[in-house]
Motif scaffolding. Structure first.
Motif, short mmCIF file in Angstrom:
data_model
loop_
_atom_site.label_atom_id
_atom_site.label_comp_id
_atom_site.label_asym_id
_atom_site.label_seq_id
_atom_site.Cartn_x
_atom_site.Cartn_y
_atom_site.Cartn_z
N ALA A 1 0.82 -1.21 0.00
CA ALA A 1 0.00 0.00 0.00
C ALA A 1 0.86 1.26 0.00
CB ALA A 1 -0.93 0.00 1.21
N ARG A 2 1.86 1.30 0.87
CA ARG A 2 2.64 2.54 1.00
C ARG A 2 3.55 2.77 -0.21
NH1 ARG A 2 2.63 7.19 1.03
NH2 ARG A 2 4.19 8.46 2.13
N ILE A 3 4.23 1.74 -0.68
CA ILE A 3 5.11 1.93 -1.84
C ILE A 3 4.28 2.26 -3.09
CG2 ILE A 3 6.76 0.82 -3.38
CD1 ILE A 3 7.96 1.63 -0.71
N SER A 4 3.11 1.67 -3.21
CA SER A 4 2.23 2.02 -4.34
C SER A 4 1.79 3.48 -4.26
CB SER A 4 1.00 1.10 -4.35
OG SER A 4 1.37 -0.25 -4.57
N GLU A 5 1.46 3.94 -3.05
CA GLU A 5 1.09 5.35 -2.87
C GLU A 5 2.23 6.28 -3.27
OE1 GLU A 5 -1.97 4.85 0.95
OE2 GLU A 5 0.05 5.62 1.23
N ILE A 6 3.44 5.93 -2.83
CA ILE A 6 4.61 6.75 -3.16
C ILE A 6 4.83 6.77 -4.67
CG2 ILE A 6 7.13 6.85 -2.98
CD1 ILE A 6 6.81 5.86 -0.07
N ALA A 7 4.71 5.61 -5.32
CA ALA A 7 4.91 5.53 -6.77
C ALA A 7 3.84 6.32 -7.52
CB ALA A 7 4.90 4.08 -7.21
N ASP A 8 2.59 6.20 -7.08
CA ASP A 8 1.50 6.93 -7.74
C ASP A 8 1.67 8.45 -7.60
OD1 ASP A 8 0.03 4.80 -8.80
OD2 ASP A 8 -1.02 4.46 -6.90
N ALA A 9 2.19 8.87 -6.45
CA ALA A 9 2.35 10.30 -6.18
C ALA A 9 3.56 10.90 -6.90
CB ALA A 9 2.47 10.55 -4.68
N ASN A 10 4.46 10.03 -7.40
CA ASN A 10 5.70 10.51 -8.02
C ASN A 10 5.94 9.80 -9.35
OD1 ASN A 10 6.92 12.19 -5.67
ND2 ASN A 10 6.37 10.23 -4.71
N ALA A 11 4.89 9.74 -10.15
CA ALA A 11 4.94 9.00 -11.41
C ALA A 11 6.07 9.48 -12.31
CB ALA A 11 3.60 9.12 -12.14
N GLY A 12 6.79 8.53 -12.88
CA GLY A 12 7.83 8.83 -13.84
C GLY A 12 9.17 9.17 -13.23
N LYS A 13 9.30 9.07 -11.91
CA LYS A 13 10.55 9.45 -11.25
C LYS A 13 11.35 8.23 -10.79
CE LYS A 13 8.85 13.96 -9.72
NZ LYS A 13 8.63 14.87 -8.57
N ASN A 14 12.60 8.48 -10.46
CA ASN A 14 13.46 7.47 -9.86
C ASN A 14 13.42 7.67 -8.35
OD1 ASN A 14 14.15 6.58 -12.39
ND2 ASN A 14 16.30 7.17 -12.25
N ILE A 15 12.86 6.71 -7.64
CA ILE A 15 12.62 6.86 -6.21
C ILE A 15 13.41 5.82 -5.44
CG2 ILE A 15 10.85 6.86 -4.40
CD1 ILE A 15 8.81 7.41 -6.72
N VAL A 16 14.14 6.27 -4.43
CA VAL A 16 14.84 5.35 -3.53
C VAL A 16 14.03 5.23 -2.25
CG1 VAL A 16 16.91 5.00 -2.12
CG2 VAL A 16 17.11 5.93 -4.45
N ALA A 17 13.85 4.00 -1.77
CA ALA A 17 13.22 3.75 -0.47
C ALA A 17 14.15 2.87 0.34
CB ALA A 17 11.86 3.07 -0.65
N VAL A 18 14.68 3.45 1.43
CA VAL A 18 15.59 2.70 2.29
C VAL A 18 14.78 2.12 3.44
CG1 VAL A 18 17.70 2.76 3.67
CG2 VAL A 18 17.47 4.26 1.67
N THR A 19 14.80 0.80 3.55
CA THR A 19 13.93 0.15 4.51
C THR A 19 14.61 -1.10 5.08
OG1 THR A 19 11.70 -0.81 4.75
CG2 THR A 19 12.64 -0.83 2.54
#
Length: 218
Positions: A140-158
């Motif tokens: 849910a959370r990673i999908s929300e982050i991806a939807d909110a930042n479409a087309g970008k390169n996103i790093v998630a440190v977890t």
């Protein structure tokens, strides 16, 4: 930037596990306990940042736990990028198992430990989370982050379990086979997200750690 395929915007998610901690080295179970990086973990994070597998990073998200946010800070410095901490990116909550060694857990909860190893999908950690709960939170959370930042390169440190349950969902691997996946400290995992679906490009990449070993052999 990530790319646009036809009329479909594709977002790249780079999932990173935090660097090593002293409790990792001791093989203690811990999830929400806030432990910082060891000296080795800091070195791993530095090597990752200096040899990051992507040339461009648009956004960095991190679990709010110190071992993750400190790892993210190395990447943020390398790319002059702010780190956004997020409680939803935390590791599984190990409840009463927090801080205990395997043998200590086995002595008190032998049946639960058997289930942990053989059927993680059926495990309920005393006062903790289930892997199913963590998977729902992660997707849910990673999908929300991806939807909110479409087309970008996103790093998630977890964290290791967080990454593995997300990979299991992306690869359609049942949670009972969760231990078929491995995550080393500072490992890199690359996923593409488009219109609610996932494609996995890389799992448990650790090439950056070998760079230091090669340097020491010459």
């Amino acid at each position: 930037m990530a790319y646009i395929q036809g009329k479909i915007t594709v977002t790249k998610i780079i999932l990173v596990r935090h660097g090593q901690t002293e409790w990792n080295a001791q093989k203690r179970f811990y999830g929400w306990t806030d432990i910082g990086l060891s000296a080795k973990g800091g070195k791993q994070a530095r090597l990752l940042a200096e040899n990051f597998p992507e040339r461009q990073v648009d956004l960095i998200y991190s679990s709010d736990l110190t071992r993750a946010s400190d790892t993210a800070a190395y990447i943020g410095k390398q790319f002059s990028c702010e780190v956004r901490t997020d409680r939803q990116l935390r590791e599984i909550n190990f409840g009463k198992w927090e801080g205990l060694l395997y043998d200590e857990i086995l002595a008190k909860w032998p049946e639960e430990m058997r289930v942990f190893l053989s059927r993680p999908d059926m495990l309920k950690i005393p006062d903790g989370e289930t892997f199913s709960q963590v998977q729902k939170r992660a997707v849910a959370r990673i999908s929300e982050i991806a939807d909110a930042n479409a087309g970008k390169n996103i790093v998630a440190v977890t964290h290791g379990a967080f990454i593995n349950v997300l990979l299991a969902a992306s690869l359609r691997i049942p949670l009972r086979h969760l231990w078929s996946l491995q995550q080393e400290n500072t490992s890199v995992n690359i996923l593409y997200y488009r219109e609610g679906s996932w494609q996995v490009e890389l799992v448990n990449g650790t090439a950056h750690l070998g760079i230091d070993e090669m340097a020491n052999t010459h």
